[in-house]
Design a protein around this motif. Structure first.
Motif, PDB file in Angstrom:
ATOM      1  N   GLY A 236       0.774  -1.235   0.000  1.00 12.77           N
ATOM      2  CA  GLY A 236       0.000   0.000   0.000  1.00 12.77           C
ATOM      3  C   GLY A 236       0.800   1.278   0.000  1.00 12.77           C
ATOM      4  O   GLY A 236       0.225   2.366   0.097  1.00 12.77           O
ATOM      5  N   MET A 237       2.133   1.211  -0.130  1.00 11.22           N
ATOM      6  CA  MET A 237       2.906   2.441  -0.230  1.00 11.22           C
ATOM      7  C   MET A 237       2.577   3.156  -1.539  1.00 11.22           C
ATOM      8  O   MET A 237       2.294   2.522  -2.557  1.00 11.22           O
ATOM      9  CB  MET A 237       4.407   2.147  -0.178  1.00 11.22           C
ATOM     10  CG  MET A 237       4.900   1.692   1.177  1.00 11.22           C
ATOM     11  SD  MET A 237       4.751   2.955   2.451  1.00 11.22           S
ATOM     12  CE  MET A 237       5.964   4.155   1.874  1.00 11.22           C
ATOM     13  N   GLU A 238       2.642   4.483  -1.519  1.00 12.88           N
ATOM     14  CA  GLU A 238       2.287   5.252  -2.714  1.00 12.88           C
ATOM     15  C   GLU A 238       3.353   5.146  -3.795  1.00 12.88           C
ATOM     16  O   GLU A 238       3.050   5.092  -4.983  1.00 12.88           O
ATOM     17  CB  GLU A 238       2.084   6.730  -2.344  1.00 12.88           C
ATOM     18  CG  GLU A 238       1.693   7.587  -3.538  1.00 12.88           C
ATOM     19  CD  GLU A 238       1.518   9.050  -3.149  1.00 12.88           C
ATOM     20  OE1 GLU A 238       1.368   9.877  -4.065  1.00 12.88           O
ATOM     21  OE2 GLU A 238       1.530   9.361  -1.947  1.00 12.88           O
ATOM     22  N   SER A 239       4.632   5.102  -3.389  1.00 16.49           N
ATOM     23  CA  SER A 239       5.698   5.060  -4.384  1.00 16.49           C
ATOM     24  C   SER A 239       6.942   4.424  -3.780  1.00 16.49           C
ATOM     25  O   SER A 239       7.030   4.227  -2.567  1.00 16.49           O
ATOM     26  CB  SER A 239       6.032   6.469  -4.888  1.00 16.49           C
ATOM     27  OG  SER A 239       6.530   7.271  -3.825  1.00 16.49           O
ATOM     28  N   LEU A 240       7.902   4.125  -4.671  1.00 18.98           N
ATOM     29  CA  LEU A 240       9.180   3.561  -4.261  1.00 18.98           C
ATOM     30  C   LEU A 240      10.294   4.569  -4.504  1.00 18.98           C
ATOM     31  O   LEU A 240      10.193   5.416  -5.394  1.00 18.98           O
ATOM     32  CB  LEU A 240       9.491   2.298  -5.069  1.00 18.98           C
ATOM     33  CG  LEU A 240       8.671   1.045  -4.779  1.00 18.98           C
ATOM     34  CD1 LEU A 240       8.986  -0.013  -5.828  1.00 18.98           C
ATOM     35  CD2 LEU A 240       8.977   0.516  -3.390  1.00 18.98           C
ATOM     36  N   ASN A 241      11.359   4.442  -3.744  1.00 18.38           N
ATOM     37  CA  ASN A 241      12.581   5.171  -4.042  1.00 18.38           C
ATOM     38  C   ASN A 241      13.026   4.839  -5.459  1.00 18.38           C
ATOM     39  O   ASN A 241      12.935   3.695  -5.899  1.00 18.38           O
ATOM     40  CB  ASN A 241      13.643   4.764  -3.020  1.00 18.38           C
ATOM     41  CG  ASN A 241      15.017   5.273  -3.349  1.00 18.38           C
ATOM     42  OD1 ASN A 241      15.717   4.658  -4.150  1.00 18.38           O
ATOM     43  ND2 ASN A 241      15.415   6.366  -2.754  1.00 18.38           N
ATOM     44  N   VAL A 242      13.519   5.850  -6.207  1.00 16.43           N
ATOM     45  CA  VAL A 242      13.836   5.638  -7.616  1.00 16.43           C
ATOM     46  C   VAL A 242      14.925   4.589  -7.808  1.00 16.43           C
ATOM     47  O   VAL A 242      14.885   3.808  -8.773  1.00 16.43           O
ATOM     48  CB  VAL A 242      14.222   6.974  -8.297  1.00 16.43           C
ATOM     49  CG1 VAL A 242      15.506   7.553  -7.699  1.00 16.43           C
ATOM     50  CG2 VAL A 242      14.361   6.813  -9.799  1.00 16.43           C
ATOM     51  N   ALA A 243      15.879   4.507  -6.901  1.00  9.41           N
ATOM     52  CA  ALA A 243      16.923   3.495  -7.034  1.00  9.41           C
ATOM     53  C   ALA A 243      16.364   2.100  -6.802  1.00  9.41           C
ATOM     54  O   ALA A 243      16.756   1.141  -7.484  1.00  9.41           O
ATOM     55  CB  ALA A 243      18.069   3.783  -6.058  1.00  9.41           C
ATOM     56  N   ALA A 244      15.435   1.966  -5.856  1.00 11.59           N
ATOM     57  CA  ALA A 244      14.798   0.671  -5.623  1.00 11.59           C
ATOM     58  C   ALA A 244      13.960   0.270  -6.830  1.00 11.59           C
ATOM     59  O   ALA A 244      13.987  -0.890  -7.270  1.00 11.59           O
ATOM     60  CB  ALA A 244      13.934   0.728  -4.366  1.00 11.59           C
ATOM     61  N   ALA A 245      13.207   1.219  -7.381  1.00 13.30           N
ATOM     62  CA  ALA A 245      12.385   0.933  -8.561  1.00 13.30           C
ATOM     63  C   ALA A 245      13.255   0.495  -9.734  1.00 13.30           C
ATOM     64  O   ALA A 245      12.923  -0.448 -10.469  1.00 13.30           O
ATOM     65  CB  ALA A 245      11.556   2.159  -8.927  1.00 13.30           C
ATOM     66  N   ALA A 246      14.374   1.174  -9.926  1.00 15.34           N
ATOM     67  CA  ALA A 246      15.272   0.825 -11.034  1.00 15.34           C
ATOM     68  C   ALA A 246      15.804  -0.594 -10.862  1.00 15.34           C
ATOM     69  O   ALA A 246      15.850  -1.376 -11.828  1.00 15.34           O
ATOM     70  CB  ALA A 246      16.424   1.819 -11.106  1.00 15.34           C
ATOM     71  N   ALA A 247      16.215  -0.946  -9.658  1.00 16.22           N
ATOM     72  CA  ALA A 247      16.737  -2.299  -9.426  1.00 16.22           C
ATOM     73  C   ALA A 247      15.681  -3.354  -9.719  1.00 16.22           C
ATOM     74  O   ALA A 247      15.971  -4.388 -10.347  1.00 16.22           O
ATOM     75  CB  ALA A 247      17.239  -2.419  -7.985  1.00 16.22           C
ATOM     76  N   ILE A 248      14.458  -3.117  -9.297  1.00 20.53           N
ATOM     77  CA  ILE A 248      13.378  -4.074  -9.557  1.00 20.53           C
ATOM     78  C   ILE A 248      13.187  -4.257 -11.057  1.00 20.53           C
ATOM     79  O   ILE A 248      13.090  -5.390 -11.561  1.00 20.53           O
ATOM     80  CB  ILE A 248      12.073  -3.598  -8.889  1.00 20.53           C
ATOM     81  CG1 ILE A 248      12.193  -3.692  -7.373  1.00 20.53           C
ATOM     82  CG2 ILE A 248      10.873  -4.404  -9.392  1.00 20.53           C
ATOM     83  CD1 ILE A 248      11.083  -2.992  -6.618  1.00 20.53           C
ATOM     84  N   CYS A 249      13.142  -3.165 -11.798  1.00 21.12           N
ATOM     85  CA  CYS A 249      12.924  -3.234 -13.248  1.00 21.12           C
ATOM     86  C   CYS A 249      14.068  -3.963 -13.952  1.00 21.12           C
ATOM     87  O   CYS A 249      13.840  -4.850 -14.787  1.00 21.12           O
ATOM     88  CB  CYS A 249      12.781  -1.830 -13.827  1.00 21.12           C
ATOM     89  SG  CYS A 249      11.282  -0.961 -13.323  1.00 21.12           S
TER      90      CYS A 249
END
Length: 259
Positions: A236-249
């Motif tokens: 339910g978090m609104e967004s992720l840290n951009v570095a975390a999002a990049a790693a996931i992708c």
């Protein structure tokens, strides 16, 4: 090995000016690599530093001795710890610093492999973390748009942990210059996007665009998007840290390419 004992030494004054100003580093085209890991990574990939600065105390450390043994003696400079401390940006550092020319790459005419675009990512720690993830994922090129933190700053270098020497890092890569050179689809993430990342075919090459921590991806890149993806967040978090999002992708793409 040349020994410097005075803060009035011209070389020391130059080192202090570089250490105290990212602007001076950018203007001179040099970067400062502090610590054993970055020094060793540079020697492995890029060759000799312009200057290797080491404290008298560090010279007794086996890892420092091994690095010093790989450096041309003409490039070695020793400093007392008190003088080195005014150059260091690291608390409880190890007493070793390389001054190296920034690695500058020509912008390719055609980009047909997976790459990363940093579109105004302003936090140096995030930029370094994304570079580290990109290198770990086997990506070869990262393009930093204007407004992105300086890729060769000391904080980015520390966060990237040597990734700079495994990547071609291109700075000031404006969208209007880069987009026409792309021969791969563009992907961005958005918490409101309808397509979950894990349901998309990511097995081919992609230009991943990661935007500013607050404003997100700029209009020019949004207009070029092929894949508009969301990262499922069941917590339910609104967004992720951009570095975390990049790693996931990047590692979801790696997973799919292994399948």
């Amino acid at each position: 090995m040349k020994a410097i004992t005075s803060r009035d030494n011209p070389l020391y004054k130059r080192l202090k000016a570089l250490a105290g100003s990212t602007h001076q580093q950018r203007k001179s085209g040099h970067a400062l690599l502090e610590g054993f890991h970055l020094a060793s990574a540079y020697l492995d990939v890029a060759g000799q530093p312009e200057t290797c600065v080491v404290t008298d105390e560090a010279l007794h450390h086996p890892e420092a001795q091994a690095i010093v043994g790989r450096v041309d003696p003409a490039h070695l400079v020793s400093l007392p710890q008190a003088l080195f401390g005014q150059l260091s940006n690291v608390v409880n550092g190890v007493g070793m610093l390389f001054v190296v020319p920034k690695l500058v790459r020509a912008l390719p005419e055609c980009i047909d492999e997976t790459c990363v675009v940093l579109d105004g990512v302003q936090d140096a720690g995030n930029v370094g973390s994304i570079l580290r993830s990109a290198a770990a994922a086997g990506i070869k090129r990262v393009f930093c748009a204007p407004g992105t933190a300086y890729a060769w700053s000391s904080k980015v270098l520390r966060s990237a942990m040597g990734a700079h020497f495994l990547l071609d890092v291109h700075e000031d890569a404006a969208a209007e210059t880069l987009i026409p050179r792309l021969a791969v689809p563009v992907a961005i993430t958005d918490s409101h996007a309808a397509s979950p990342l894990y349901d998309c075919d990511l097995s081919g090459p992609i230009a991943w665009v990661f935007g500013n921590e607050g404003a997100g991806v700029s209009p020019a890149w949004r207009a070029a998007v092929s894949y508009w993806l969301s990262i499922p967040q069941p917590g339910g978090m609104e967004s992720l840290n951009v570095a975390a999002a990049a790693a996931i992708c990047l590692f979801e793409q790696c997973r799919q390419q292994r399948a």
